[in-house]
Design a protein around this motif. Structure first.
Motif, PDB file in Angstrom:
ATOM      1  N   GLU A 165      33.743  48.791  54.660  1.00  5.67           N
ATOM      2  CA  GLU A 165      32.951  48.461  55.954  1.00  5.67           C
ATOM      3  C   GLU A 165      33.928  48.439  57.143  1.00  5.67           C
ATOM      4  OE1 GLU A 165      30.464  45.299  54.758  1.00  5.67           O
ATOM      5  OE2 GLU A 165      29.218  46.539  53.480  1.00  5.67           O
ATOM      6  N   THR A 166      35.074  47.588  56.716  1.00  2.00           N
ATOM      7  CA  THR A 166      35.966  47.433  57.796  1.00  2.00           C
ATOM      8  C   THR A 166      37.541  47.990  57.380  1.00  2.00           C
ATOM      9  OG1 THR A 166      36.611  45.110  56.800  1.00  2.00           O
ATOM     10  CG2 THR A 166      35.018  45.074  58.651  1.00  2.00           C
ATOM     11  N   THR A 167      37.668  48.311  56.040  1.00  2.00           N
ATOM     12  CA  THR A 167      38.724  48.860  55.603  1.00  2.00           C
ATOM     13  C   THR A 167      38.341  50.051  54.853  1.00  2.00           C
ATOM     14  OG1 THR A 167      39.070  47.220  54.046  1.00  2.00           O
ATOM     15  CG2 THR A 167      40.192  46.679  55.980  1.00  2.00           C
ATOM     16  N   LEU A 168      39.051  51.061  54.893  1.00  2.00           N
ATOM     17  CA  LEU A 168      38.977  52.140  54.135  1.00  2.00           C
ATOM     18  C   LEU A 168      40.311  52.427  53.075  1.00  2.00           C
ATOM     19  CD1 LEU A 168      37.211  54.007  56.862  1.00  2.00           C
ATOM     20  CD2 LEU A 168      36.192  53.274  54.905  1.00  2.00           C
ATOM     21  N   PRO A 169      40.469  53.486  52.114  1.00  2.00           N
ATOM     22  CA  PRO A 169      41.668  54.113  51.734  1.00  2.00           C
ATOM     23  C   PRO A 169      42.371  54.550  52.830  1.00  2.00           C
ATOM     24  CG  PRO A 169      39.597  54.592  50.513  1.00  2.00           C
ATOM     25  CD  PRO A 169      39.102  53.883  51.675  1.00  2.00           C
ATOM     26  N   SER A 170      43.704  54.580  52.615  1.00  2.00           N
ATOM     27  CA  SER A 170      44.509  55.152  53.548  1.00  2.00           C
ATOM     28  C   SER A 170      44.239  56.391  53.810  1.00  2.00           C
ATOM     29  CB  SER A 170      45.930  54.939  53.371  1.00  2.00           C
ATOM     30  OG  SER A 170      46.345  55.443  51.931  1.00  2.00           O
ATOM     31  N   ALA A 171      43.744  57.432  53.006  1.00  2.00           N
ATOM     32  CA  ALA A 171      43.567  58.682  53.213  1.00  2.00           C
ATOM     33  C   ALA A 171      42.473  58.989  54.128  1.00  2.00           C
ATOM     34  CB  ALA A 171      43.633  59.549  51.999  1.00  2.00           C
ATOM     35  N   VAL A 172      41.837  58.231  53.811  1.00  2.00           N
ATOM     36  CA  VAL A 172      40.273  58.157  54.736  1.00  2.00           C
ATOM     37  C   VAL A 172      40.567  57.804  56.019  1.00  2.00           C
ATOM     38  CG1 VAL A 172      37.837  57.472  54.799  1.00  2.00           C
ATOM     39  CG2 VAL A 172      38.847  58.159  52.539  1.00  2.00           C
ATOM     40  N   GLU A 173      41.455  56.749  56.457  1.00  2.00           N
ATOM     41  CA  GLU A 173      41.654  56.094  57.693  1.00  2.00           C
ATOM     42  C   GLU A 173      42.605  57.249  58.393  1.00  2.00           C
ATOM     43  OE1 GLU A 173      43.861  52.472  56.728  1.00  2.00           O
ATOM     44  OE2 GLU A 173      41.967  51.505  56.717  1.00  2.00           O
ATOM     45  N   GLU A 174      43.356  57.947  57.474  1.00  2.00           N
ATOM     46  CA  GLU A 174      44.136  59.100  58.161  1.00  2.00           C
ATOM     47  C   GLU A 174      43.336  60.281  58.746  1.00  2.00           C
ATOM     48  OE1 GLU A 174      47.444  62.231  56.886  1.00  2.00           O
ATOM     49  OE2 GLU A 174      47.979  60.153  56.087  1.00  2.00           O
ATOM     50  N   LEU A 175      42.591  60.726  58.023  1.00  2.00           N
ATOM     51  CA  LEU A 175      41.354  61.660  58.374  1.00  2.00           C
ATOM     52  C   LEU A 175      40.529  61.321  59.495  1.00  2.00           C
ATOM     53  CD1 LEU A 175      39.912  62.807  54.725  1.00  2.00           C
ATOM     54  CD2 LEU A 175      41.629  64.132  56.379  1.00  2.00           C
ATOM     55  N   LEU A 176      40.131  60.126  59.254  1.00  2.00           N
ATOM     56  CA  LEU A 176      39.226  59.466  60.670  1.00  2.00           C
ATOM     57  C   LEU A 176      40.136  59.497  61.857  1.00  2.00           C
ATOM     58  CD1 LEU A 176      37.204  56.527  58.914  1.00  2.00           C
ATOM     59  CD2 LEU A 176      36.632  58.842  59.943  1.00  2.00           C
ATOM     60  N   GLN A 177      41.190  58.961  61.776  1.00  2.00           N
ATOM     61  CA  GLN A 177      42.489  59.247  62.981  1.00  2.00           C
ATOM     62  C   GLN A 177      42.478  60.540  63.495  1.00  2.00           C
ATOM     63  OE1 GLN A 177      43.414  56.661  64.715  1.00  2.00           O
ATOM     64  NE2 GLN A 177      44.127  57.904  65.938  1.00  2.00           N
ATOM     65  N   GLN A 178      42.823  61.447  62.467  1.00  2.00           N
ATOM     66  CA  GLN A 178      43.016  62.700  62.916  1.00  2.00           C
ATOM     67  C   GLN A 178      41.636  63.341  63.699  1.00  2.00           C
ATOM     68  OE1 GLN A 178      43.845  65.149  59.272  1.00  2.00           O
ATOM     69  NE2 GLN A 178      45.851  64.304  59.247  1.00  2.00           N
ATOM     70  N   ARG A 179      40.336  63.116  63.155  1.00  2.00           N
ATOM     71  CA  ARG A 179      39.354  63.514  63.836  1.00  2.00           C
ATOM     72  C   ARG A 179      39.255  63.059  65.242  1.00  2.00           C
ATOM     73  NH1 ARG A 179      33.594  62.073  61.094  1.00  2.00           N
ATOM     74  NH2 ARG A 179      33.965  59.971  62.028  1.00  2.00           N
ATOM     75  N   ILE A 180      39.532  61.485  65.308  1.00  2.00           N
ATOM     76  CA  ILE A 180      39.607  61.142  66.793  1.00  2.00           C
ATOM     77  C   ILE A 180      40.451  61.734  67.742  1.00  2.00           C
ATOM     78  CG2 ILE A 180      40.109  58.744  68.086  1.00  2.00           C
ATOM     79  CD1 ILE A 180      38.933  57.335  65.384  1.00  2.00           C
ATOM     80  N   GLU A 181      41.633  62.021  67.186  1.00  2.00           N
ATOM     81  CA  GLU A 181      42.744  62.769  67.993  1.00  2.00           C
ATOM     82  C   GLU A 181      41.932  64.286  68.434  1.00  2.00           C
ATOM     83  OE1 GLU A 181      46.382  62.390  65.785  1.00  2.00           O
ATOM     84  OE2 GLU A 181      46.590  60.476  65.955  1.00  2.00           O
ATOM     85  N   ARG A 182      41.331  64.913  67.362  1.00  2.00           N
ATOM     86  CA  ARG A 182      40.972  66.198  67.852  1.00  2.00           C
ATOM     87  C   ARG A 182      39.798  66.273  68.774  1.00  2.00           C
ATOM     88  NH1 ARG A 182      41.143  67.042  62.241  1.00  2.00           N
ATOM     89  NH2 ARG A 182      38.752  66.608  62.047  1.00  2.00           N
ATOM     90  N   GLN A 183      39.082  65.046  68.907  1.00  2.00           N
ATOM     91  CA  GLN A 183      37.904  64.880  69.686  1.00  2.00           C
ATOM     92  C   GLN A 183      38.641  64.603  71.096  1.00  2.00           C
ATOM     93  OE1 GLN A 183      35.755  61.877  67.903  1.00  2.00           O
ATOM     94  NE2 GLN A 183      34.308  63.443  66.768  1.00  2.00           N
ATOM     95  N   ARG A 184      39.614  63.826  71.247  1.00  2.00           N
ATOM     96  CA  ARG A 184      40.305  63.330  72.440  1.00  2.00           C
ATOM     97  C   ARG A 184      40.930  64.834  73.156  1.00  2.00           C
ATOM     98  NH1 ARG A 184      42.878  58.102  70.725  1.00  2.00           N
ATOM     99  NH2 ARG A 184      41.271  56.760  70.989  1.00  2.00           N
ATOM    100  N   ALA A 185      41.375  65.885  72.091  1.00  2.00           N
ATOM    101  CA  ALA A 185      42.070  66.879  72.912  1.00  2.00           C
ATOM    102  C   ALA A 185      41.038  67.941  73.375  1.00  2.00           C
ATOM    103  CB  ALA A 185      42.770  67.544  71.464  1.00  2.00           C
TER     104      ALA A 185
END
Length: 166
Positions: A146-166
């Protein structure tokens, strides 16, 4: 991970709930070099996780040779709550039954008469003492999905956010 970061993770309410549970999974490297992961009851004393075992336990030679351990404490509901801990096992050979062992089993449902019988059996079985496996956490991660995720999932979400900003 800095000790204050470990303390912050362990002091979170969900972590405290998990640290009040009965069973952790202890991962270590056995004497033959192969990995092991065993369920074991534990007690949290506010700074250390204490597990107790027989003096002839097969895990002890491996822990003496390589004291690095990982612990997992989790729930069986969805979404799961998972507390991951790493540290070094210190082995403390004691005469008698450690207080933590009796504390670890205090939540087991027994009548007072059953408890007396169980304690007598424990004292008879471990008459030559036990070993306390003491782990001071050096790393911790809480995953609640809910507030914390496995590090690999957090990384994927961060990559998705960065792609959306680009």
């Amino acid at each position: 991970m800095e000790s204050n970061e470990v303390i912050e993770v362990l002091n979170r309410p969900i972590s405290q709930e998990l640290l009040a549970r009965d069973v952790t999974r202890l991962a270590y490297v056995a004497k033959d070099g192969t990995p092991r992961n065993v369920p074991i009851i534990f007690a949290w004393n506010g700074s250390e996780i204490v597990m107790c075992t027989a003096k002839n336990s097969p895990k002890l030679p491996g822990l003496r040779e390589n004291p690095a351990v990982a612990l997992t404490i989790d729930t069986e509901v969805h979404p799961p709550k998972i507390l991951l801990i790493r540290g070094r096992a210190e082995l403390d050979y004691v005469d008698g039954i450690p207080d933590e062992y009796l504390q670890q089993t205090s939540t087991y449902e027994m009548t007072p008469e059953q408890r007396v019988g169980w304690e007598a059996e424990v004292r008879s079985l471990y008459h030559d003492g036990m070993v306390r496996i003491v782990v001071t956490p050096t790393w911790a991660k809480l995953i609640d999905f809910e507030t914390t995720l496995p590090s690999a999932v957090e990384e994927l979400l961060q990559q998705r956010i960065e792609r959306q900003r680009a």
